[in-house]
Motif scaffolding. Structure first.
Motif, PDB file in Angstrom:
ATOM      1  N   GLU A   1       5.539 -19.625   6.364  1.00 48.36           N
ATOM      2  CA  GLU A   1       6.058 -20.853   5.764  1.00 48.36           C
ATOM      3  C   GLU A   1       7.229 -20.566   4.821  1.00 48.36           C
ATOM      4  OE1 GLU A   1       5.029 -23.974   6.480  1.00 48.36           O
ATOM      5  OE2 GLU A   1       3.770 -23.051   8.020  1.00 48.36           O
ATOM      6  N   HIS A   2       7.298 -19.324   4.355  1.00 46.39           N
ATOM      7  CA  HIS A   2       8.394 -18.911   3.468  1.00 46.39           C
ATOM      8  C   HIS A   2       9.410 -18.023   4.200  1.00 46.39           C
ATOM      9  CE1 HIS A   2       6.189 -20.410  -0.069  1.00 46.39           C
ATOM     10  NE2 HIS A   2       5.107 -19.957   0.538  1.00 46.39           N
ATOM     11  N   ASP A   3       9.268 -17.954   5.528  1.00 47.30           N
ATOM     12  CA  ASP A   3      10.176 -17.162   6.361  1.00 47.30           C
ATOM     13  C   ASP A   3      10.156 -15.690   5.968  1.00 47.30           C
ATOM     14  OD1 ASP A   3      11.902 -16.919   8.494  1.00 47.30           O
ATOM     15  OD2 ASP A   3      13.705 -17.186   7.288  1.00 47.30           O
ATOM     16  N   LEU A   4       8.948 -15.185   5.671  1.00 52.43           N
ATOM     17  CA  LEU A   4       8.785 -13.788   5.278  1.00 52.43           C
ATOM     18  C   LEU A   4       7.859 -13.084   6.263  1.00 52.43           C
ATOM     19  CD1 LEU A   4       8.288 -14.191   1.421  1.00 52.43           C
ATOM     20  CD2 LEU A   4      10.221 -13.069   2.547  1.00 52.43           C
ATOM     21  N   PRO A   5       8.319 -12.011   6.915  1.00 54.47           N
ATOM     22  CA  PRO A   5       7.462 -11.252   7.814  1.00 54.47           C
ATOM     23  C   PRO A   5       6.467 -10.397   7.036  1.00 54.47           C
ATOM     24  CG  PRO A   5       9.604 -10.216   7.678  1.00 54.47           C
ATOM     25  CD  PRO A   5       9.701 -11.492   6.889  1.00 54.47           C
ATOM     26  N   LEU A   6       5.347 -10.073   7.679  1.00 59.57           N
ATOM     27  CA  LEU A   6       4.288  -9.279   7.056  1.00 59.57           C
ATOM     28  C   LEU A   6       4.143  -7.950   7.778  1.00 59.57           C
ATOM     29  CD1 LEU A   6       2.066  -9.505   4.837  1.00 59.57           C
ATOM     30  CD2 LEU A   6       0.504 -10.215   6.650  1.00 59.57           C
ATOM     31  N   LEU A   7       4.143  -6.862   7.009  1.00 59.14           N
ATOM     32  CA  LEU A   7       3.960  -5.522   7.560  1.00 59.14           C
ATOM     33  C   LEU A   7       2.534  -5.072   7.289  1.00 59.14           C
ATOM     34  CD1 LEU A   7       7.083  -5.810   6.953  1.00 59.14           C
ATOM     35  CD2 LEU A   7       7.115  -3.319   6.744  1.00 59.14           C
ATOM     36  N   LEU A   8       1.807  -4.661   8.322  1.00 58.85           N
ATOM     37  CA  LEU A   8       0.437  -4.184   8.176  1.00 58.85           C
ATOM     38  C   LEU A   8       0.432  -2.676   7.981  1.00 58.85           C
ATOM     39  CD1 LEU A   8      -2.658  -4.376   8.335  1.00 58.85           C
ATOM     40  CD2 LEU A   8      -2.428  -4.261  10.849  1.00 58.85           C
ATOM     41  N   MET A   9      -0.252  -2.208   6.923  1.00 55.24           N
ATOM     42  CA  MET A   9      -0.368  -0.786   6.652  1.00 55.24           C
ATOM     43  C   MET A   9      -1.803  -0.486   6.228  1.00 55.24           C
ATOM     44  SD  MET A   9       3.168  -0.118   4.516  1.00 55.24           S
ATOM     45  CE  MET A   9       3.237   1.602   5.027  1.00 55.24           C
ATOM     46  N   THR A  10      -2.297   0.708   6.574  1.00 49.76           N
ATOM     47  CA  THR A  10      -3.610   1.146   6.118  1.00 49.76           C
ATOM     48  C   THR A  10      -3.440   2.355   5.209  1.00 49.76           C
ATOM     49  OG1 THR A  10      -3.893   2.501   8.111  1.00 49.76           O
ATOM     50  CG2 THR A  10      -4.829   0.284   8.148  1.00 49.76           C
ATOM     51  N   ALA A  11      -4.342   2.460   4.242  1.00 53.51           N
ATOM     52  CA  ALA A  11      -4.240   3.546   3.261  1.00 53.51           C
ATOM     53  C   ALA A  11      -5.641   3.987   2.852  1.00 53.51           C
ATOM     54  CB  ALA A  11      -3.436   3.091   2.050  1.00 53.51           C
ATOM     55  N   SER A  12      -6.414   4.440   3.822  1.00 54.25           N
ATOM     56  CA  SER A  12      -7.794   4.822   3.526  1.00 54.25           C
ATOM     57  C   SER A  12      -7.926   6.289   3.131  1.00 54.25           C
ATOM     58  CB  SER A  12      -8.692   4.539   4.733  1.00 54.25           C
ATOM     59  OG  SER A  12      -8.260   5.285   5.864  1.00 54.25           O
ATOM     60  N   SER A  13      -7.085   7.147   3.685  1.00 54.32           N
ATOM     61  CA  SER A  13      -7.143   8.578   3.377  1.00 54.32           C
ATOM     62  C   SER A  13      -6.009   8.953   2.434  1.00 54.32           C
ATOM     63  CB  SER A  13      -7.023   9.393   4.662  1.00 54.32           C
ATOM     64  OG  SER A  13      -5.722   9.231   5.225  1.00 54.32           O
ATOM     65  N   ASP A  14      -6.089  10.152   1.860  1.00 49.32           N
ATOM     66  CA  ASP A  14      -5.016  10.610   0.971  1.00 49.32           C
ATOM     67  C   ASP A  14      -3.687  10.691   1.705  1.00 49.32           C
ATOM     68  OD1 ASP A  14      -6.601  10.788  -1.264  1.00 49.32           O
ATOM     69  OD2 ASP A  14      -7.039  12.917  -1.031  1.00 49.32           O
ATOM     70  N   VAL A  15      -3.733  11.157   2.952  1.00 47.74           N
ATOM     71  CA  VAL A  15      -2.501  11.276   3.735  1.00 47.74           C
ATOM     72  C   VAL A  15      -1.882   9.906   3.959  1.00 47.74           C
ATOM     73  CG1 VAL A  15      -1.537  11.925   5.973  1.00 47.74           C
ATOM     74  CG2 VAL A  15      -3.191  13.425   4.853  1.00 47.74           C
ATOM     75  N   GLU A  16      -2.714   8.924   4.376  1.00 46.12           N
ATOM     76  CA  GLU A  16      -2.203   7.569   4.599  1.00 46.12           C
ATOM     77  C   GLU A  16      -1.701   6.955   3.299  1.00 46.12           C
ATOM     78  OE1 GLU A  16      -4.518   5.708   8.447  1.00 46.12           O
ATOM     79  OE2 GLU A  16      -5.268   5.263   6.453  1.00 46.12           O
ATOM     80  N   ARG A  17      -2.433   7.181   2.219  1.00 47.81           N
ATOM     81  CA  ARG A  17      -2.027   6.597   0.945  1.00 47.81           C
ATOM     82  C   ARG A  17      -0.669   7.136   0.511  1.00 47.81           C
ATOM     83  NH1 ARG A  17      -1.716   8.575  -3.741  1.00 47.81           N
ATOM     84  NH2 ARG A  17      -3.010  10.387  -3.278  1.00 47.81           N
ATOM     85  N   LYS A  18      -0.475   8.438   0.616  1.00 54.67           N
ATOM     86  CA  LYS A  18       0.797   9.022   0.199  1.00 54.67           C
ATOM     87  C   LYS A  18       1.946   8.519   1.066  1.00 54.67           C
ATOM     88  CE  LYS A  18      -1.314  13.214  -1.701  1.00 54.67           C
ATOM     89  NZ  LYS A  18      -1.517  14.681  -1.529  1.00 54.67           N
ATOM     90  N   ARG A  19       1.701   8.412   2.376  1.00 53.60           N
ATOM     91  CA  ARG A  19       2.738   7.907   3.272  1.00 53.60           C
ATOM     92  C   ARG A  19       3.064   6.450   2.942  1.00 53.60           C
ATOM     93  NH1 ARG A  19       0.683   9.491   7.764  1.00 53.60           N
ATOM     94  NH2 ARG A  19      -0.490   7.603   8.238  1.00 53.60           N
ATOM     95  N   THR A  20       2.026   5.657   2.716  1.00 51.53           N
ATOM     96  CA  THR A  20       2.223   4.252   2.362  1.00 51.53           C
ATOM     97  C   THR A  20       2.949   4.118   1.040  1.00 51.53           C
ATOM     98  OG1 THR A  20       0.242   3.560   3.577  1.00 51.53           O
ATOM     99  CG2 THR A  20       1.016   2.087   1.829  1.00 51.53           C
ATOM    100  N   SER A  21       2.558   4.921   0.059  1.00 47.91           N
ATOM    101  CA  SER A  21       3.182   4.874  -1.259  1.00 47.91           C
ATOM    102  C   SER A  21       4.668   5.199  -1.183  1.00 47.91           C
ATOM    103  CB  SER A  21       2.468   5.835  -2.209  1.00 47.91           C
ATOM    104  OG  SER A  21       2.988   5.747  -3.506  1.00 47.91           O
ATOM    105  N   ARG A  22       5.011   6.212  -0.396  1.00 54.35           N
ATOM    106  CA  ARG A  22       6.428   6.583  -0.245  1.00 54.35           C
ATOM    107  C   ARG A  22       7.225   5.449   0.390  1.00 54.35           C
ATOM    108  NH1 ARG A  22       4.276  11.597   1.560  1.00 54.35           N
ATOM    109  NH2 ARG A  22       4.700  10.961   3.710  1.00 54.35           N
ATOM    110  N   PHE A  23       6.643   4.836   1.406  1.00 51.75           N
ATOM    111  CA  PHE A  23       7.325   3.739   2.097  1.00 51.75           C
ATOM    112  C   PHE A  23       7.561   2.565   1.153  1.00 51.75           C
ATOM    113  CE2 PHE A  23       7.276  -0.202   4.534  1.00 51.75           C
ATOM    114  CZ  PHE A  23       8.187   0.066   5.552  1.00 51.75           C
ATOM    115  N   LEU A  24       6.543   2.209   0.397  1.00 52.93           N
ATOM    116  CA  LEU A  24       6.664   1.069  -0.509  1.00 52.93           C
ATOM    117  C   LEU A  24       7.636   1.361  -1.640  1.00 52.93           C
ATOM    118  CD1 LEU A  24       2.880   0.093  -0.740  1.00 52.93           C
ATOM    119  CD2 LEU A  24       4.638  -0.997   0.657  1.00 52.93           C
ATOM    120  N   ALA A  25       7.615   2.594  -2.159  1.00 51.08           N
ATOM    121  CA  ALA A  25       8.503   2.959  -3.259  1.00 51.08           C
ATOM    122  C   ALA A  25       9.959   2.968  -2.829  1.00 51.08           C
ATOM    123  CB  ALA A  25       8.118   4.331  -3.814  1.00 51.08           C
ATOM    124  N   ALA A  26      10.208   3.097  -1.519  1.00 50.95           N
ATOM    125  CA  ALA A  26      11.584   3.132  -1.019  1.00 50.95           C
ATOM    126  C   ALA A  26      12.230   1.746  -0.966  1.00 50.95           C
ATOM    127  CB  ALA A  26      11.620   3.776   0.363  1.00 50.95           C
TER     128      ALA A  26
END
Length: 339
Positions: A102-127
């Motif tokens: 409704e706000h013309d904003l796409p949604l990106l799905l990410m999982t962060a259950s393990s340390d590896v996933e969390r670090k990868r997700t954190s880097r992506f978001l911080a960028a």
């Protein structure tokens, strides 16, 4: 032999919109990026020109101007398999996607259950790839919340952000009052040995629903009637078997999720116990599972649509510079055949 089948139509530009609207290019730019310092008449003319010309803003160029990514991340701190096993997560994902559309904003799905996933997700978001984060199923001690705060990334959690109250925005069902309503209902049905299967005690639902159970039972909430689950069907089965081994005289069980309650029903059936005659069973969520179990499950309904609307509203407020806020929404007891 070479040739051209036809001349492609040039893509409309912001100059075309300005010419059609009879305003300057700067006015068009301001109108398309929030409408500040644009008169209502000029704004109406620009929007009409956009429709007529078919102009579509270049998202990369717009991001350079606004310093925004124009996308939102949906981060699930659970294994990917849980997204498909637990209907609550898919309901939240679908509803958030629709609300953001409704706000013309796409949604990106990410999982962060393990340390590896969390670090990868954190880097992506911080960028800077997203403007904000909708965080679902956050566990106490998961450093992702602190990292998001450190990077100054707007974040809204689904459920109370344990340990970060007042610093992180959230939308949640009133888990504690919902649990109270279920346990009171079981007592009103004449049950005296009421057990519970909790959610993980490092999650807000696990903590708050156990607290509501204890609020009603007081001294009757003895340790032998409490078993911890993990919001999975298998977890519900294991916890129900544990309770029966410790307290075979129990006559009711409040289960902190419908999926776990489905597992508990299987164990009770296999043990030759009739529901609700021998043991009454209550769940939490009112997911699609609740109406398909046999017997149909009495449960506590979470207002998922309202929760997602509030999550998106609170996040867009944060992106716009507002301070973090919270929305606590009422639940509803839904009585079916299992009690």
């Amino acid at each position: 032999m070479t040739g051209r089948l036809g001349k492609s139509r040039a893509r409309p530009t912001i100059h075309d919109v300005a010419a059609e609207a009879g305003v300057s290019r700067g006015t068009v730019s301001r109108a398309l990026n929030g409408g500040q310092n644009v008169s209502p008449t000029a704004l109406e003319a620009v929007l009409a020109a956009v429709r007529k010309t078919g102009y579509v803003a270049n998202s990369a160029a717009r991001s350079l101007v606004t310093q925004r990514a124009h996308s939102i991340a949906f981060v699930l701190t659970e294994p990917q398999s849980r997204l498909f096993e637990d209907p609550n997560f898919s309901i939240l994902l679908q509803a958030c996607t629709q609300e953001l559309a409704e706000h013309d904003l796409p949604l990106l799905l990410m999982t962060a259950s393990s340390d590896v996933e969390r670090k990868r997700t954190s880097r992506f978001l911080a960028a800077g790839h997203v403007d904000g984060v909708l965080l679902v199923s956050s566990h106490t001690g998961n450093p992702l919340v602190d990292e998001l705060l450190q990077f100054d990334i707007p974040v809204v959690t689904c459920g109370k952000p344990l340990g970060h109250e007042g610093r992180v925005a959230y939308a949640a069902a009133d888990d504690r009052e919902g649990a109270r309503s279920m346990v009171r209902h079981l007592r009103e049905r004449g049950r005296t040995r009421i057990a519970t299967i909790t959610g993980p005690l490092d999650t807000p639902g696990g903590v708050e629903r156990l607290a509501g159970y204890r609020d009603v039972l007081g001294a009757d909430a003895v340790p032998s009637l409490i078993a911890q689950g993990d919001y999975s069907r298998a977890g519900g089965e294991a916890a129900m078997a544990e309770l029966l081994a410790r307290s075979p005289d129990l006559d009711a069980v409040f289960v902190a999720s419908d999926l776990m309650a489905a597992g508990a029903l299987t164990v009770l059936h296999d043990a030759g116990l009739r529901v609700p005659r021998d043991v009454a069973v209550g769940g939490f969520d009112d997911s699609g599972i609740a109406s398909t179990t046999r017997p149909a499950l009495t449960t506590v309904r979470q207002p998922f649509e309202r929760i997602t609307r509030e999550m998106v509203r609170l996040l867009l407020d944060l992106v716009a510079g507002q301070p973090p806020a919270a929305a606590l929404l009422p639940t509803e007891l839904v009585v079916r055949d299992s009690t």
